[in-house]
Design an enzyme around this catalytic site. Structure first.
Site, PDB file in Angstrom:
ATOM      1  N   LYS A 182       2.797   1.787   0.526  1.00 46.53           N
ATOM      2  CA  LYS A 182       4.110   1.417   1.052  1.00 46.53           C
ATOM      3  C   LYS A 182       5.260   1.982   0.209  1.00 46.53           C
ATOM      4  O   LYS A 182       6.394   2.002   0.656  1.00 46.53           O
ATOM      5  CB  LYS A 182       4.205  -0.086   1.203  1.00 46.53           C
ATOM      6  CG  LYS A 182       3.287  -0.563   2.328  1.00 46.53           C
ATOM      7  CD  LYS A 182       3.563  -1.968   2.753  1.00 46.53           C
ATOM      8  CE  LYS A 182       2.752  -2.342   3.976  1.00 46.53           C
ATOM      9  NZ  LYS A 182       1.315  -2.541   3.663  1.00 46.53           N
TER      10      LYS A 182
HETATM   11  C1  LIG Z   1       0.414  -2.737   4.613  1.00 44.62           C
HETATM   12  C2  LIG Z   1      -0.932  -2.376   4.169  1.00 44.62           C
HETATM   13  C3  LIG Z   1      -1.907  -1.926   5.075  1.00 44.62           C
HETATM   14  C4  LIG Z   1      -1.644  -1.878   6.563  1.00 44.62           C
HETATM   15  O1  LIG Z   1      -0.705  -0.915   6.937  1.00 44.62           O
HETATM   16  P1  LIG Z   1       0.002  -0.969   8.355  1.00 44.62           P
HETATM   17  O2  LIG Z   1       0.933   0.171   8.386  1.00 44.62           O
HETATM   18  O3  LIG Z   1       0.693  -2.295   8.453  1.00 44.62           O
HETATM   19  O4  LIG Z   1      -1.074  -0.866   9.380  1.00 44.62           O
HETATM   20  C5  LIG Z   1      -3.130  -1.554   4.571  1.00 44.62           C
HETATM   21  N1  LIG Z   1      -3.413  -1.627   3.258  1.00 44.62           N
HETATM   22  C6  LIG Z   1      -2.514  -2.054   2.354  1.00 44.62           C
HETATM   23  C7  LIG Z   1      -2.899  -2.121   0.925  1.00 44.62           C
HETATM   24  C8  LIG Z   1      -1.242  -2.435   2.771  1.00 44.62           C
HETATM   25  O5  LIG Z   1      -0.362  -2.859   1.880  1.00 44.62           O
END
Ligand SMILES: *Cc1c(COP(=O)(O)O)cnc(C)c1O
Length: 452
Positions: A116
């Protein structure tokens, strides 16, 4: 480049003859959600030229990012964009081989050790650029199941013209995740909500749609519903492909890639679909979920049935009503048959996730975090015997409570985590109630509009 709302798309038959409300990139970014509550989509996806793909294996990350960005962002000079991109992505994005057909793209070398960081760091710099240019101030509302909050909080920390409100579910995130977002202070306000992630998400949506609040303060979202976060996530699909070309020593004309994406709100997978629309040769997407398998079920039955999320060890993917599904549906014109041609989906239980962590560790020494393990398990379930790139979404140390007992070994903390482990929490505990949250934003912390 113009953007429309998924609630009023140009392609939709029922809206024929109706006026479509388009906005530019800047508005889509700063507003987050369309005024009608829908999600912003670009009117088309700029196609990258053949030469770009032909030379891609030699390109640095920021060069790929710049080429893609230029197709969407027309009102920022190239040298400014380049500066932002180099600064936002100042960490490596390595592709690691796990076995014959399994590759892992490590997306967690940024400051909060999760993928993220890509979206948050890029978006923070873009927003800051526009706000400074216009001498405006902004309040960001973000709901988080753990990793978004920390990435956004860290990404925006210290920016004087932006205030960030992080809504996170009380007791449902790990201690380290909480440290990453609730110890910062300054322009970061952490609200610990008595509820689950879906409650937080609902609160955020209500706040963003609140007319009264919008009259008083400038509001925006930083969830994966913001297009500004999706765009940078498409960069690494190209970069991962470039590295695979190098590893396999083949030319781009000869390789179509398979991507397996651990998914919760499906922002990551949507970014992959965008990359494909822009010309990335993708043969197949594998949507990997934990027990919250709403989308795999949709692919199976053709029916989208959201539900209350259940708690798993891959908690950042505990989502019962994935917000980016509206975008996916839009990209496939609401047709499950079209979606099935490009995406297959698998739900993975906690038991299978643990077994995967254990097996991979035993056979290769590689330590998976639970989310990446869901991806590996789904890749196995697919029975595809060709190179698959699994997106690795977090560093295992972030989820050491779940991982350490499985591998019977302590995971050492990377420097990014060591720094924050002893910091004091600065969060406000709040009821799961929109009026309460609204009051806090208005009375205590919110940037009031210049004109108010
Ligand atoms: C947010 C997140 C996901 C999922 O991602 P999306 O874009 O919401 O599908 C998967 N793994 C981790 C570690 C995350 O923080």
């Amino acid at each position: 480049m113009k953007f429309y709302s998924t609630n009023n798309p140009p392609s939709h038959k029922a809206t024929e003859g109706k006026k479509i409300h388009f906005v530019d990139f800047r508005t889509a970014l700063l507003q987050g959600l369309a005024l009608d509550g829908g999600l912003f989509m670009p009117e088309r996806f700029p196609k990258l030229n053949k030469k770009f793909l032909k030379d891609i294996s030699k390109k640095e990350f920021w060069k790929i990012a710049l080429e893609i960005s230029k197709g969407f962002i027309k009102d920022i000079p190239e040298r400014e964009l380049k500066k932002m991109l180099k600064d936002a992505f100042n960490f490596e994005v390595p592709l690691k081989k796990i076995n014959e057909n399994l590759y892992i793209l490590e997306l967690w070398h940024g400051p909060t050790l999760a993928f993220k960081d890509f979206g948050a760091r890029f978006m923070a710099r873009l927003m800051n650029y526009y706000l400074r240019r216009e001498k405006e101030k902004l309040n960001i509302i973000v709901a988080t199941s753990g990793d978004t909050g920390s990435a956004v909080a860290q990404g925006f920390y210290g920016l004087s013209n932006i205030k960030v409100f992080v809504l996170y579910p009380s007791k449902r995130i790990t201690a380290l995740q909480e440290k990453q977002m609730a110890t910062l202070g300054k322009n970061i306000v952490s609200l610990e909500v008595k509820g689950n992630f879906d409650d937080c998400q609902k609160l955020a949506k209500q706040i963003l749609a609140d007319k009264d609040l919008k009259e008083k303060i400038n509001l925006s979202s930083a969830n994966s519903i913001n297009f500004g976060r999706l765009l940078p996530q498409s960069f690494y699909y190209f970069y991962g492909y470039a590295q695979l070309l190098n590893k396999l020593k083949v030319k781009s004309e000869k390789l179509k890639v398979i991507y397996c994406v651990p998914s919760g709100n499906f922002g990551n997978l949507t970014a992959g679909l965008m990359a494909k629309q822009m010309g990335l040769p993708v043969k197949q997407f594998i949507a990997a979920t934990n027990a919250n398998d709403i989308v795999p079920q949709y692919l199976r039955t053709g029916k989208f049935v959201s539900r209350v999320s259940c708690k798993t060890i891959s908690n950042a993917m505990d989502v019962g009503n994935p917000s980016n599904f509206a975008r996916m549906l839009e990209m496939f014109h609401g047709d499950v048959k079209q979606m099935r041609r490009e995406i297959i989906g698998f739900g993975v239980s906690d038991k299978q996730t643990r077994e995967t962590i254990k097996n991979v560790y035993r056979k290769t020494g590689y330590i998976l975090d639970p989310h990446t393990a869901v991806g590996i398990a789904a890749a196995r379930k697919s029975n595809i015997l060709q190179p698959i790139i699994v997106l690795s979404t977090a560093h295992p140390a972030k989820f050491r409570e779940a991982v350490e007992p499985v591998i019977s070994k302590k995971i050492s903390l990377p420097p990014q985590l060591k720094k924050i482990i002893n910091k004091a929490k600065k969060a406000t505990l709040v009821e799961n109630n929109v009026e309460t949250v609204k009051r806090i934003i208005l009375e205590k912390y919110g940037h009031i509009k210049k004109t108010a």
